[in-house]
Design a protein around this motif. Structure first.
Motif, PDB file in Angstrom:
ATOM      1  N   HIS A 253       1.154  -1.713   0.127  1.00 49.02           N
ATOM      2  CA  HIS A 253       0.564  -0.575   0.154  1.00 49.02           C
ATOM      3  C   HIS A 253       0.766   1.103   0.411  1.00 49.02           C
TER       4      HIS A 253
ATOM      5  N   HIS B  80       1.446   2.959  -3.142  1.00 47.69           N
ATOM      6  CA  HIS B  80       0.306   2.987  -4.561  1.00 47.69           C
ATOM      7  C   HIS B  80       0.565   4.433  -4.708  1.00 47.69           C
TER       8      HIS B  80
ATOM      9  N   ARG C  46      -4.846   4.047  -0.815  1.00 49.96           N
ATOM     10  CA  ARG C  46      -3.695   2.485  -0.771  1.00 49.96           C
ATOM     11  C   ARG C  46      -4.143   1.583  -0.802  1.00 49.96           C
ATOM     12  N   THR C  47      -4.309   1.056  -0.215  1.00 49.95           N
ATOM     13  CA  THR C  47      -5.132  -0.594  -0.231  1.00 49.95           C
ATOM     14  C   THR C  47      -5.900  -0.826  -0.688  1.00 49.95           C
TER      15      THR C  47
END
Ligand SMILES: C[S@@+](CC[C@H](N)C(=O)[O-])C[C@H]1O[C@@H](n2cnc3c(N)ncnc32)[C@H](O)[C@@H]1O
Length: 290
Positions: free
Chosen positions: A120, A123, A193-194
């Motif tokens: 993450h 990202h 991000r995840t």
């Protein structure tokens, strides 16, 4: 909180310090889960975002055949701690300071590449490291990757973002104003991000064969607000802390701990989210490309 403690939490966040202790709350559970799926008798292993070297340390003890264990990591403080931890393994191990968004070419084909609790942070440019791994994986090698998948709301907030939002509210920031504060501070919510598991699968399948997936829930509970403040500073560093002016940062970290405890009182835990372990092989299973 005393002045000394105030200084300590800010220094800790800047240096991402205290991870050996803090990671017992969440990240450490990934370690054996991943190592259990390393191919037999590995010779070369690369750990991406190797932190303080715990996964490499366990792997070197567990696999006597391992003669090249390599860690790539960006934080100089974490590399220094890893060097101390891994010194007893001598030249079986090498640590390289590196940014995973611009990873250096390594002259090896790895039997296993591991990356736990890191993706993450890369990202939205995850593809760079995925292409790098595909290039460095041996024909029968495995890329073992763990990814976190918190629920996310309409603002893209999920997981730690929610605790931070409560903490900011307790410092007088209107809840509705928090997404704007994130944007102004160029802080991308972790919930954004995840990626979702489906989104990520599409990305991974461009580079690898998905051999299998495994899931568990990462449930975090704490016995005190101070303990959560410590976990937050060791895990997220000053990623969120920089949303707050320096003079209020100690109050912010304290408020994060208090917010975590309030959530635990309401729900029985601070957070709970699915973690996925991806077992990935080369895109061409016959290995002909390599
Ligand atoms: C949550 S920690 C995980 C550490 C370890 N893999 C574990 O599972 O305990 C994330 C690690 O990724 C590293 N990291 C984040 N972004 C990075 C980047 N662009 N390049 C290299 N390392 C990075 C951080 O410094 C940190 O050590």
């Amino acid at each position: 909180m005393t002045m000394t403690a105030a200084h300590d939490v800010q220094t800790q966040a800047r240096q991402l310090a205290g991870y050996a202790d803090a990671s017992r709350l969440r990240q450490e559970h990934d370690r054996d889960w991943v190592l259990d799926r390393i191919p037999d008798a590995p010779a070369a292993l690369v750990d991406l975002g190797s932190g303080i070297g715990q996964l490499l340390d366990t792997a070197l003890d567990r696999f006597p055949t391992l003669t090249r264990a390599v860690g790539l990591e960006r934080s100089p403080h974490r590399i220094a701690e890893a060097r101390q931890r891994l010194a007893r393994h001598g030249d079986r191990v090498a640590l390289h300071p590196a940014d995973l968004l611009r990873p250096p070419l390594l002259p090896l084909r790895a039997d296993a590449v591991t990356m736990t609790s890191v993706l993450h942070w890369l990202h939205p440019d995850e593809e760079r490291i995925l292409a790098w791994v595909a290039e460095h994986l041996a024909p029968r090698g495995r890329f073992l990757l763990t990814t976190y998948h918190p629920d996310r709301d309409e603002d893209g907030f999920g997981g730690e973002d929610e605790i931070v939002r409560d903490a900011l509210a307790s410092l007088g920031v209107r809840s509705a104003g928090v997404p704007g504060l994130f944007r102004a501070g160029a802080v991308l919510p972790i919930g954004t991000r995840t990626r979702t598991a489906d989104d990520l699968r599409r990305l991974l399948e461009r580079h690898f064969t998905v051999v299998g997936t495994h899931e568990r829930d990462a449930v975090v509970t704490v016995d005190s607000a101070e303990r959560y403040t410590h976990f937050h500073a060791a895990t997220f560093g000053d990623y969120y802390g920089r949303l707050v002016e320096p003079a209020r940062r100690t109050d912010f970290y304290r408020a994060v701990g208090e917010s975590a405890v309030r959530r635990q009182e309401q729900r029985g835990h601070v957070s709970s989210m699915p973690v996925r372990l991806w077992e990935l092989g080369p895109a061409d299973p016959s290995g002909r490309l390599l």
